[in-house]
Write an enzyme that holds these catalytic residues in place. Structure first.
Site, short mmCIF file in Angstrom:
data_model
loop_
_atom_site.label_atom_id
_atom_site.label_comp_id
_atom_site.label_asym_id
_atom_site.label_seq_id
_atom_site.Cartn_x
_atom_site.Cartn_y
_atom_site.Cartn_z
N CYS A 19 -53.13 -3.22 37.74
CA CYS A 19 -52.57 -4.34 36.99
C CYS A 19 -53.57 -5.49 37.03
O CYS A 19 -54.57 -5.43 37.72
CB CYS A 19 -51.28 -4.84 37.63
N CYS A 52 -63.00 0.46 50.65
CA CYS A 52 -62.12 1.62 50.70
C CYS A 52 -62.76 2.70 49.85
O CYS A 52 -63.26 2.42 48.76
CB CYS A 52 -60.73 1.28 50.13
N ASN A 86 -50.81 -7.38 41.89
CA ASN A 86 -51.72 -6.27 41.61
C ASN A 86 -51.94 -5.53 42.92
O ASN A 86 -52.35 -6.13 43.90
CB ASN A 86 -53.05 -6.81 41.06
N GLY A 87 -51.65 -4.24 42.91
CA GLY A 87 -51.78 -3.44 44.12
C GLY A 87 -50.55 -2.59 44.30
O GLY A 87 -49.72 -2.50 43.39
N TYR A 126 -65.37 2.29 38.09
CA TYR A 126 -64.67 2.47 36.82
C TYR A 126 -63.80 1.29 36.39
O TYR A 126 -63.80 0.90 35.23
CB TYR A 126 -63.78 3.73 36.88
N GLY A 154 -54.32 -2.89 32.52
CA GLY A 154 -52.94 -2.42 32.36
C GLY A 154 -52.46 -2.66 30.95
O GLY A 154 -52.53 -3.79 30.46
N ASP A 183 -68.51 8.33 34.59
CA ASP A 183 -68.30 7.62 35.86
C ASP A 183 -67.47 8.41 36.85
O ASP A 183 -67.63 8.26 38.05
CB ASP A 183 -67.61 6.28 35.58
N SER A 188 -66.95 4.13 29.39
CA SER A 188 -67.09 3.88 30.83
C SER A 188 -68.37 4.45 31.43
O SER A 188 -68.86 3.94 32.43
CB SER A 188 -65.87 4.44 31.55
P1 5GP Z 1 -60.62 13.65 33.47
O1 5GP Z 1 -60.79 14.23 32.15
O2 5GP Z 1 -61.56 14.20 34.49
O3 5GP Z 1 -59.21 13.72 33.94
O4 5GP Z 1 -60.89 12.08 33.36
C1 5GP Z 1 -62.18 11.55 33.46
C2 5GP Z 1 -62.30 10.33 32.60
O5 5GP Z 1 -61.20 9.44 32.87
C3 5GP Z 1 -63.58 9.57 32.87
O6 5GP Z 1 -64.23 9.36 31.64
C4 5GP Z 1 -63.12 8.25 33.46
O7 5GP Z 1 -63.83 7.19 32.86
C5 5GP Z 1 -61.66 8.15 33.16
N1 5GP Z 1 -60.88 7.67 34.30
C6 5GP Z 1 -61.11 7.82 35.62
N2 5GP Z 1 -60.15 7.23 36.34
C7 5GP Z 1 -59.29 6.67 35.49
C8 5GP Z 1 -58.08 5.88 35.64
O8 5GP Z 1 -57.63 5.57 36.73
N3 5GP Z 1 -57.50 5.48 34.48
C9 5GP Z 1 -57.98 5.78 33.27
N4 5GP Z 1 -57.36 5.33 32.19
N5 5GP Z 1 -59.09 6.53 33.09
C10 5GP Z 1 -59.74 6.96 34.18
FE1 SF4 Z 2 -57.62 3.66 45.81
FE2 SF4 Z 2 -59.30 3.24 47.82
FE3 SF4 Z 2 -59.94 4.94 45.87
FE4 SF4 Z 2 -59.84 2.33 45.39
S1 SF4 Z 2 -61.27 3.39 46.72
S2 SF4 Z 2 -59.02 3.96 44.08
S3 SF4 Z 2 -58.18 1.67 46.69
S4 SF4 Z 2 -58.26 5.15 47.35
MG MG Z 3 -64.33 7.32 30.76
#
Ligand code: 5GP
Ligand code: SF4
Ligand code: MG
Length: 457
Positions: A2, A438, A102-103, A245, A28, A350, A287
């Site tokens: 968020c 983290c 947020n969190g 990301y 978000g 990414d 990304s």
């Molecule tokens: P995959 O196809 O492996 O499930 O997703 C990879 C793609 O999702 C990457 O291009 C990355 O930029 C994007 N991505 C990675 N983490 C997240 C996330 O938490 N939210 C969203 N919306 N996209 C993500």
């Molecule tokens: Fe969640 Fe930690 Fe991974 Fe960030 S680094 S997405 S806070 S587990």
């Molecule tokens: Mg992507």
């Protein structure tokens, strides 16, 4: 994930909050809300959808006052019901309290059950509401005292903006999982998840709210701000995935520029996972662009935009069902066919989560006549779910949790696959910001006890 935004002492508080949320929309897209205050009364507006689509100027005009906080929601805890939109605004015996969070709290369900047994009635299923109930039970009229007592009972990740009729408080959990920054707009304090919100309105970035810090603004006097550290000091654990990301590349988070950090991750990736003999480096837009620039520079392989992204649809990751997600990749990312024919390409992204994007994309690249596909990921394998506010899928949906790198390579159909090492990731990020990240989604080393408990159930 968020976003939060808030400011004091500006006659256009709600309009500026709207703009701030607009700049933070990437954090978000499910819904947004604003609470302003005028003559000690609160005014609230919350809606599902994108900030730019859902708030009309007539509605914003009905949010009077010089002080406001706002929120954009990406559901993690509590699901996507409209009652979970924020800021939460609840009335207590001490007056109204508005909270934007947020969190993700890792002990929220335990606390919620306990509070319900004591007679609390929850309006939502979101973890954030727990904080307000805990505050109300303190019976403490001073906002910062009630908030400190409530936060002493919660665990997990929170960057919060809390407002009542007298004060606005910005606070970050002791680990500092999620970002929160402070700036000045026409000399008055302004708070946001990321600095890009300040750029939009010409606010000047001042500093991060430190992990465990609480900054208190008196709405009447405004200056001086008071800052204190009410919790036991512990080692910071800032979310490294913000750099990989989540944050916008034009932001500064945790004191470092996201664009430069992502480029440096790409350079490190090129050193760790070279792809000699390739004709070009192409990013998975948007990304993957910044790491791909870094990779191309370090490897001295030309950078090309070999895949074009359509910007007229949402992020496919968010779509709930697999069928829609698969279809989404075709709509969203299209290889430049003639140009790529017969080429050996390094594709940089990414992260690889479920592998859906990469699998489809590589098939489309092959259809476009690409000779070799060498996929490079500017983060380590995502093996573990996040309990701190990022909406990662369950562990079994995470490809790397149960497949070796070679099995993944085979599944997605790449000629080679290389990830950045955890050591490389942390070295690059620590060079840019202070140490203390983290990295649980990569390493499984969760910084809080509850997260371990959640995993073992
Ligand atoms: P995959 O196809 O492996 O499930 O997703 C990879 C793609 O999702 C990457 O291009 C990355 O930029 C994007 N991505 C990675 N983490 C997240 C996330 O938490 N939210 C969203 N919306 N996209 C993500
Ligand atoms: Fe969640 Fe930690 Fe991974 Fe960030 S680094 S997405 S806070 S587990
Ligand atoms: Mg992507």
């Amino acid at each position: 994930m968020c976003a939060i935004f808030g400011l004091v002492g500006n006659p256009e508080a709600s309009k500026l909050t709207y703009l701030g949320l607009h700049a933070l929309q990437h954090r978000g897209q499910e819904g947004a809300g604003i609470v302003s205050t005028h003559q000690q009364r609160p005014y609230a507006l919350k809606k599902r959808g994108l900030v730019g689509d859902v708030f009309s100027s007539a509605e914003l005009a009905e949010l009077p006052g010089h002080h406001a906080i706002g929120h954009t929601r990406y559901s993690t805890a509590g699901g996507d019901a409209a009652c979970n939109l924020q800021p939460f605004l609840l009335r207590t015996a001490q007056g109204w309290i508005a909270v934007a969070h947020n969190g993700n709290l890792t002990n929220a369900s335990v606390l919620m059950r306990r509070l319900e047994q004591m007679g609390s009635i929850f309006q939502s299923t979101a973890d954030t509401e727990v904080i307000i109930h805990l505050m109300a039970r303190t019976g403490e009229p001073q906002l910062e005292k009630a908030l400190t007592a409530a936060l002493a009972q919660v665990e997990g990740a929170y960057s919060l903006l809390v407002m009542d009729q007298n004060k606005l408080i910005a606070v970050r959990d002791p680990h500092g999982f999620r970002p929160l920054v402070m700036g000045r707009l026409q000399g008055k304090p302004v708070f946001a998840s990321e600095t890009t919100a300040f750029d939009l309105m010409g606010a000047k970035y001042e500093r991060e709210i430190a992990p465990g810090e609480m900054v208190i603004v008196d709405l009447k006097e405004q200056e001086p701000l008071r800052s204190f550290f009410p919790f036991h000091a512990i080692a910071p654990r800032k979310c490294v995935f913000e750099h990989v990301y989540f944050a916008r590349p034009d932001s500064h988070v945790f004191g470092a520029g996201v664009y430069e950090t992502r480029k440096a991750l790409g350079k490190q990736l090129a050193q760790e996972q070279p792809a000699s003999g390739a004709d070009m480096v192409i990013p998975v837009p948007d990304s993957g662009v910044y790491a791909a620039i870094g990779y191309s520079e370090a490897a001295q392989i030309p950078f090309e935009m070999g895949i074009i992204r359509s910007h007229y649809m949402g992020r496919t990751f968010i779509e709930p069902s697999q069928t829609i997600r698969d279809f989404g990749v075709k709509l969203k990312l299209n290889p430049v066919s003639g140009f790529l024919h017969g080429k050996k390409v390094v594709v940089v992204d990414d992260s690889l989560v479920r592998g859906t994007t990469s699998k489809k994309l590589i098939r489309h690249l092959r259809d476009a006549g690409v000779a070799e596909v060498h996929l490079r990921i500017s983060a380590p394998p995502t093996k573990h779910p996040c309990f701190y506010g990022i909406d990662t899928p369950t562990q079994k949906e995470l490809l790397a949790s149960h497949q070796t790198i070679d099995q993944i390579r085979n599944y997605i159909g790449a000629d080679s696959l290389g990830y950045l090492s955890l050591k490389g990731l942390l070295e690059v990020c620590s060079r840019k910001s202070e140490e203390g990240f983290c990295h649980a989604c990569f390493s499984g080393e969760y910084p809080t006890v509850q997260a371990h408990a959640a995993l073992s159930t």
